[in-house]
Design a protein around this motif. Structure first.
Motif, PDB file in Angstrom:
ATOM      1  N   PHE A  91       0.824  -1.199   0.000  1.00  0.00           N
ATOM      2  CA  PHE A  91       0.000   0.000   0.000  1.00  0.00           C
ATOM      3  C   PHE A  91       0.865   1.259   0.000  1.00  0.00           C
ATOM      4  O   PHE A  91       0.580   2.220  -0.722  1.00  0.00           O
ATOM      5  CB  PHE A  91      -0.928   0.003   1.227  1.00  0.00           C
ATOM      6  N   THR A  92       1.915   1.279   0.802  1.00  0.00           N
ATOM      7  CA  THR A  92       2.737   2.481   0.929  1.00  0.00           C
ATOM      8  C   THR A  92       3.371   2.880  -0.389  1.00  0.00           C
ATOM      9  O   THR A  92       3.346   4.058  -0.773  1.00  0.00           O
ATOM     10  CB  THR A  92       3.833   2.266   1.992  1.00  0.00           C
ATOM     11  N   TYR A  93       3.946   1.905  -1.101  1.00  0.00           N
ATOM     12  CA  TYR A  93       4.722   2.242  -2.294  1.00  0.00           C
ATOM     13  C   TYR A  93       3.972   2.065  -3.611  1.00  0.00           C
ATOM     14  O   TYR A  93       4.434   2.564  -4.632  1.00  0.00           O
ATOM     15  CB  TYR A  93       6.011   1.415  -2.324  1.00  0.00           C
ATOM     16  N   LEU A  94       2.823   1.397  -3.594  1.00  0.00           N
ATOM     17  CA  LEU A  94       2.123   1.172  -4.857  1.00  0.00           C
ATOM     18  C   LEU A  94       0.654   1.595  -4.797  1.00  0.00           C
ATOM     19  O   LEU A  94       0.240   2.513  -5.490  1.00  0.00           O
ATOM     20  CB  LEU A  94       2.242  -0.298  -5.263  1.00  0.00           C
ATOM     21  N   LEU A  95      -0.147   0.966  -3.961  1.00  0.00           N
ATOM     22  CA  LEU A  95      -1.589   1.195  -3.996  1.00  0.00           C
ATOM     23  C   LEU A  95      -1.980   2.587  -3.491  1.00  0.00           C
ATOM     24  O   LEU A  95      -2.799   3.275  -4.106  1.00  0.00           O
ATOM     25  CB  LEU A  95      -2.298   0.108  -3.171  1.00  0.00           C
ATOM     26  N   PHE A  96      -1.406   3.010  -2.365  1.00  0.00           N
ATOM     27  CA  PHE A  96      -1.735   4.320  -1.801  1.00  0.00           C
ATOM     28  C   PHE A  96      -1.357   5.434  -2.774  1.00  0.00           C
ATOM     29  O   PHE A  96      -2.154   6.339  -3.066  1.00  0.00           O
ATOM     30  CB  PHE A  96      -1.022   4.502  -0.464  1.00  0.00           C
ATOM     31  N   PHE A  97      -0.131   5.357  -3.302  1.00  0.00           N
ATOM     32  CA  PHE A  97       0.302   6.378  -4.247  1.00  0.00           C
ATOM     33  C   PHE A  97      -0.472   6.293  -5.552  1.00  0.00           C
ATOM     34  O   PHE A  97      -0.716   7.310  -6.205  1.00  0.00           O
ATOM     35  CB  PHE A  97       1.806   6.261  -4.502  1.00  0.00           C
ATOM     36  N   SER A  98      -0.892   5.093  -5.939  1.00  0.00           N
ATOM     37  CA  SER A  98      -1.730   4.956  -7.133  1.00  0.00           C
ATOM     38  C   SER A  98      -3.066   5.656  -6.927  1.00  0.00           C
ATOM     39  O   SER A  98      -3.577   6.331  -7.832  1.00  0.00           O
ATOM     40  CB  SER A  98      -1.963   3.477  -7.449  1.00  0.00           C
ATOM     41  N   GLY A  99      -3.616   5.507  -5.719  1.00  0.00           N
ATOM     42  CA  GLY A  99      -4.873   6.175  -5.405  1.00  0.00           C
ATOM     43  C   GLY A  99      -4.747   7.691  -5.491  1.00  0.00           C
ATOM     44  O   GLY A  99      -5.625   8.377  -6.040  1.00  0.00           O
ATOM     45  N   ILE A 100      -3.672   8.215  -4.950  1.00  0.00           N
ATOM     46  CA  ILE A 100      -3.444   9.673  -5.008  1.00  0.00           C
ATOM     47  C   ILE A 100      -3.249  10.126  -6.450  1.00  0.00           C
ATOM     48  O   ILE A 100      -3.783  11.158  -6.874  1.00  0.00           O
ATOM     49  CB  ILE A 100      -2.221  10.055  -4.152  1.00  0.00           C
ATOM     50  N   LEU A 101      -2.494   9.348  -7.210  1.00  0.00           N
ATOM     51  CA  LEU A 101      -2.231   9.699  -8.610  1.00  0.00           C
ATOM     52  C   LEU A 101      -3.525   9.719  -9.424  1.00  0.00           C
ATOM     53  O   LEU A 101      -3.762  10.633 -10.223  1.00  0.00           O
ATOM     54  CB  LEU A 101      -1.239   8.705  -9.211  1.00  0.00           C
ATOM     55  N   ILE A 102      -4.375   8.722  -9.215  1.00  0.00           N
ATOM     56  CA  ILE A 102      -5.672   8.675  -9.912  1.00  0.00           C
ATOM     57  C   ILE A 102      -6.520   9.879  -9.524  1.00  0.00           C
ATOM     58  O   ILE A 102      -7.120  10.553 -10.368  1.00  0.00           O
ATOM     59  CB  ILE A 102      -6.418   7.366  -9.593  1.00  0.00           C
ATOM     60  N   SER A 103      -6.572  10.162  -8.219  1.00  0.00           N
ATOM     61  CA  SER A 103      -7.371  11.283  -7.726  1.00  0.00           C
ATOM     62  C   SER A 103      -6.893  12.606  -8.310  1.00  0.00           C
ATOM     63  O   SER A 103      -7.701  13.429  -8.771  1.00  0.00           O
ATOM     64  CB  SER A 103      -7.295  11.324  -6.193  1.00  0.00           C
ATOM     65  N   HIS A 104      -5.576  12.826  -8.304  1.00  0.00           N
ATOM     66  CA  HIS A 104      -5.019  14.054  -8.872  1.00  0.00           C
ATOM     67  C   HIS A 104      -5.333  14.156 -10.363  1.00  0.00           C
ATOM     68  O   HIS A 104      -5.676  15.233 -10.867  1.00  0.00           O
ATOM     69  CB  HIS A 104      -3.503  14.091  -8.669  1.00  0.00           C
ATOM     70  N   SER A 105      -5.214  13.045 -11.080  1.00  0.00           N
ATOM     71  CA  SER A 105      -5.436  13.048 -12.530  1.00  0.00           C
ATOM     72  C   SER A 105      -6.876  13.400 -12.865  1.00  0.00           C
ATOM     73  O   SER A 105      -7.141  14.202 -13.778  1.00  0.00           O
ATOM     74  CB  SER A 105      -5.085  11.682 -13.121  1.00  0.00           C
ATOM     75  N   ILE A 106      -7.818  12.812 -12.113  1.00  0.00           N
ATOM     76  CA  ILE A 106      -9.229  13.104 -12.343  1.00  0.00           C
ATOM     77  C   ILE A 106      -9.528  14.580 -12.055  1.00  0.00           C
ATOM     78  O   ILE A 106     -10.270  15.243 -12.789  1.00  0.00           O
ATOM     79  CB  ILE A 106     -10.119  12.185 -11.482  1.00  0.00           C
ATOM     80  N   PHE A 107      -8.934  15.100 -10.987  1.00  0.00           N
ATOM     81  CA  PHE A 107      -9.147  16.507 -10.624  1.00  0.00           C
ATOM     82  C   PHE A 107      -8.669  17.438 -11.743  1.00  0.00           C
ATOM     83  O   PHE A 107      -9.371  18.372 -12.135  1.00  0.00           O
ATOM     84  CB  PHE A 107      -8.409  16.819  -9.327  1.00  0.00           C
ATOM     85  N   VAL A 108      -7.475  17.170 -12.286  1.00  0.00           N
ATOM     86  CA  VAL A 108      -6.916  18.010 -13.350  1.00  0.00           C
ATOM     87  C   VAL A 108      -7.743  17.878 -14.629  1.00  0.00           C
ATOM     88  O   VAL A 108      -8.086  18.880 -15.277  1.00  0.00           O
ATOM     89  CB  VAL A 108      -5.440  17.641 -13.614  1.00  0.00           C
TER      90      VAL A 108
END
Length: 429
Positions: A308-325
């Motif tokens: 979760f720390t190095y893959l899933l959690f950061f993937s979640g943040i990346l998806i969220s940021h991408s959708i926002f932009v």
């Protein structure tokens, strides 16, 4: 489709946030009681096992002398102690300085390595040092570390009083925490990691990750394991999983304190943290794909944490940021837009609460200056980690696909980085 991805990203993010809340509760309870355990152990009759301290050193002339001075000041029977400095293919005055101290202090023993056995990185240097070690207990310090005089006593006390512990992990603090904004951010990060991740996991699961420095491990265990994995960039995390697999736990015992220098330049930080991220991803996939063969299924707790720390959690943040932009330029028909903003604000407040709580565990660290640094940390330092993990994942993917050889990066040291003022002002107990 955008709503589905946003739901997935929010689940990944909040799963980790709630898990961190759970860990912080354990860290808080542990912080209130660990000194009582130390007091009980000190009152009992105890022996001093023989100790071999391994210090890998490659081009460390800037910091090695202060480290050797701290070895001399250790409050441990010198007839039970040997300090093995592995001068690993250095091209500066590291070897010369170590030899000078060895002539003055017989318990300091230099080991000079050259290619092909030397110069391959920290794991290789530690394995070369282990060949020369004679102690029952092996302790590792990085070449920029200045452990407090009683640190070895506490590490030994932990192993002697906990027969189920394969290793005992101490606490590390930052000597140059006030150098600039970057070192202040790193200082806050390290304090939070130790009281949230290390203390929290120890309290709830009896699991702690071996760090790169300030830990003791039984020599018999290292011999059974064949030493350190020389392919691992995060040799400490990788060793932790193999210790678990033998059936031992790893105890977090913050009475043993060391002080270390942290990167003062962003470029140095980036290279060091990229190595950490790549190394931990190596460990994740090494054990994830062979999990069905592992005897100790409890390791799933830590494997899931790193996943979760190095893959899933950061993937979640990346998806969220991408959708926002994307939603700024295109109408994605997001139906939970308002809710997502509320969750974003709550996530920020939760982040600030957890970090400030961790700072409160260390004397002199919960200051207004640090509080405002924490507010800044969320929108700067934490976001840099996101970019870094993406970059490290790409490098690791290329290494696997093209079967590239692992290259070790040694963290650059800085003159004057070990501020005695910082250490004296913040005695961390």
């Amino acid at each position: 489709m955008a709503n589905l991805f946003l739901y997935i990203s929010l689940f990944l993010i909040w799963f980790m946030l709630f898990y961190h809340m759970f860990l912080m509760q354990g860290g808080y309870i542990f912080s209130q009681n660990y000194k009582k355990t130390a007091d009980k152990w000190r009152e009992k009759p105890h022996r001093f096992p023989t100790v071999s301290i391994l210090i890998p050193a490659h081009n460390e002339e800037v910091v090695i002398e202060k480290t050797l001075q701290s070895m001399v000041r250790l409050e441990y029977p010198k007839n039970k102690l040997e300090v093995i400095v592995i001068n690993d293919n250095s091209s500066d005055r590291t070897g010369e300085l170590v030899e000078e101290y060895a002539q003055r202090f017989p318990f300091i023993k230099p080991v000079h390595t050259k290619p092909p056995s030397g110069g391959k990185g920290k794991s290789g240097a530690l394995n070369n040092g282990l060949k020369e070690a004679t102690g029952e207990m092996i302790v590792v310090y990085d070449a920029d570390n200045t452990p407090e005089p009683n640190a070895i006593q506490y590490l030994a006390l932990g192993l002697e009083n906990d027969p189920d512990a394969g290793a005992v992990v101490g606490k590390f603090r930052v000597t140059n925490s006030q150098k600039n904004l970057l070192t202040r951010l790193i200082n806050i990060e390290t304090i939070t990691f130790q009281w949230l991740a290390q203390a929290g996991r120890w309290f709830w699961f009896r699991m702690t990750t071996i760090p790169g420095t300030n830990f003791a491990i039984r020599r018999s265990i290292l011999e059974r394991l064949g030493g350190w994995d020389e392919k691992a960039l995060s040799e400490d995390t990788e060793l932790s999983f193999r210790v678990y697999e033998l059936g031992y736990h790893i105890r977090f015992f913050p009475m043993a304190v060391t002080w270390e220098q942290e990167p003062e330049k962003l470029k140095v930080w980036w290279k060091q943290r990229t190595r950490w991220a790549r190394g931990n991803e190596y460990v994740i996939f090494k054990y994830l794909f062979r999990f069905h063969k592992l005897k100790r299924k409890k390791m799933a707790v830590d494997l899931l944490y790193f996943l979760f720390t190095y893959l899933l959690f950061f993937s979640g943040i990346l998806i969220s940021h991408s959708i926002f932009v994307l939603n700024l330029f295109f109408d994605l028909n997001i139906t939970i837009g308002f809710v997502s903003y509320v969750l974003l604000i709550l996530g920020f407040l939760l982040f600030v609460t957890e970090v400030t709580l961790a700072l409160s565990f260390e004397r002199g660290q919960l200051t207004w200056k640090n509080f405002f640094t924490v507010l800044l940390m969320y929108i700067t330092y934490s976001q840099m980690w996101l970019v870094l993990v993406v970059y490290a994942s790409w490098l690791e993917l290329k290494r696997i696909l093209f079967k590239q050889e692992v290259t070790w990066y040694k963290t650059q040291r800085f003159e004057g980085g070990s501020s005695k003022t910082d250490v004296d002002k913040v005695k961390a107990r």
